[in-house]
Design an enzyme around this catalytic site. Sequence first.
Site, short mmCIF file in Angstrom:
data_model
loop_
_atom_site.label_atom_id
_atom_site.label_comp_id
_atom_site.label_asym_id
_atom_site.label_seq_id
_atom_site.Cartn_x
_atom_site.Cartn_y
_atom_site.Cartn_z
N HIS A 117 65.69 65.02 69.65
CA HIS A 117 64.91 65.46 68.49
C HIS A 117 63.60 66.06 69.00
CE1 HIS A 117 63.65 65.58 64.34
NE2 HIS A 117 62.47 65.12 64.74
N LEU A 152 68.24 58.43 59.81
CA LEU A 152 68.09 59.76 60.42
C LEU A 152 66.93 59.79 61.43
CD1 LEU A 152 68.91 62.85 60.30
CD2 LEU A 152 67.01 63.09 58.68
C1 GAR Z 1 66.63 71.50 69.72
O1 GAR Z 1 65.25 71.76 69.71
C2 GAR Z 1 66.91 70.09 69.26
O2 GAR Z 1 65.94 69.17 69.67
C3 GAR Z 1 66.89 70.27 67.76
O3 GAR Z 1 67.55 71.48 67.53
C4 GAR Z 1 67.35 72.34 68.65
C5 GAR Z 1 68.70 72.83 69.14
O4 GAR Z 1 68.57 73.81 70.12
N1 GAR Z 1 67.52 69.18 67.10
C6 GAR Z 1 67.11 68.68 65.93
O5 GAR Z 1 66.20 69.14 65.30
C7 GAR Z 1 67.93 67.48 65.44
N2 GAR Z 1 67.18 66.72 64.48
P1 GAR Z 1 69.81 74.19 71.04
O6 GAR Z 1 70.98 74.51 70.10
O7 GAR Z 1 69.36 75.41 71.77
O8 GAR Z 1 70.10 73.02 71.94
#
Ligand code: GAR
Length: 197
Positions: A117, A152
Site C-alpha cells: 500500500h 481494508l
Molecule cells: C502501487 O503504488 C501500489 O502500492 C498501489 O497501486 C500501485 C500499483 O502499481 N496499491 C494500492 O493502492 C492498494 N491499496 P503497479 O501496478 O505498477 O504495481
Amino acid sequence: MKNIVILISGTGSNMAAIVKTAQREKWAVNCGARVAAVISNKAEARGLKFASDHGIVTEVLDHKAYPSREAFDAALAQVIDRYDSPSQPVLVVLAGFMRILTPGFVSRYAGRLVNIHPSLLPAFAGLHTHQRAMDAGCQVTGATVHLVTAELDHGPILAQAVVPVLPGDTADTLGARVLAQEHLIYPQAIAKLLQRM
Ligand code: GAR
C-alpha cells in the site's frame, strides 16, 4: 516448490519487480519458490504482457462478469487453488489489485496473502494516498507491505519504506518516489515470508 500467484489490475510494476528479483536472486534455488501465475481482473492490464513475455502463465478474470463480490472471489480462489497443494503451497501477492476482497477469501489465504500500500499504514488507508499525505502537511510518507486481514489496508506490517515529501511535489512526483521504494521492499518482504512458509 512454493507457488507465488500475483494479482494485478494495471501497470504491474511491482509484479515486474518481484519477477525480476526472483530471477536475479534465483528464488527457485534459494527460496524454493517460483512465480507460477499472474491474474488480472482487467483484460487491458499492462502487466499481463510483461508476465507472458517472461514465460509466466497469465489469467484474466473480469469481475464485471460475476453477479456479486462473493461470486467473483470464489471464482478467483478456484483459479488460485490450481497452484495450491500441501507440497506446493501458494503465496498470494496483491500488487496493485484494486479490489476489496471478501472476508471468506481473506480467511482462506490467512497468513499467505500479502499486499503493498502506498502510504505509511495505518495512515492513509484507501485511495489518493499521496495527495492526502501532502494535504495533511506530512514531511514524510512511504509504502507498507502487510499481511491482509479482513479490514481494508490493515494487517500485520512486514516492511515499510520512508520517503520525503519535497517542496513542489505533486501527487505524481511523490507517487513515483514512493513507487521506486515499493519495488525494493516488496520483493525483499516476500523473500522473507517465503523462508517462513
Ligand atoms: C502501487 O503504488 C501500489 O502500492 C498501489 O497501486 C500501485 C500499483 O502499481 N496499491 C494500492 O493502492 C492498494 N491499496 P503497479 O501496478 O505498477 O504495481
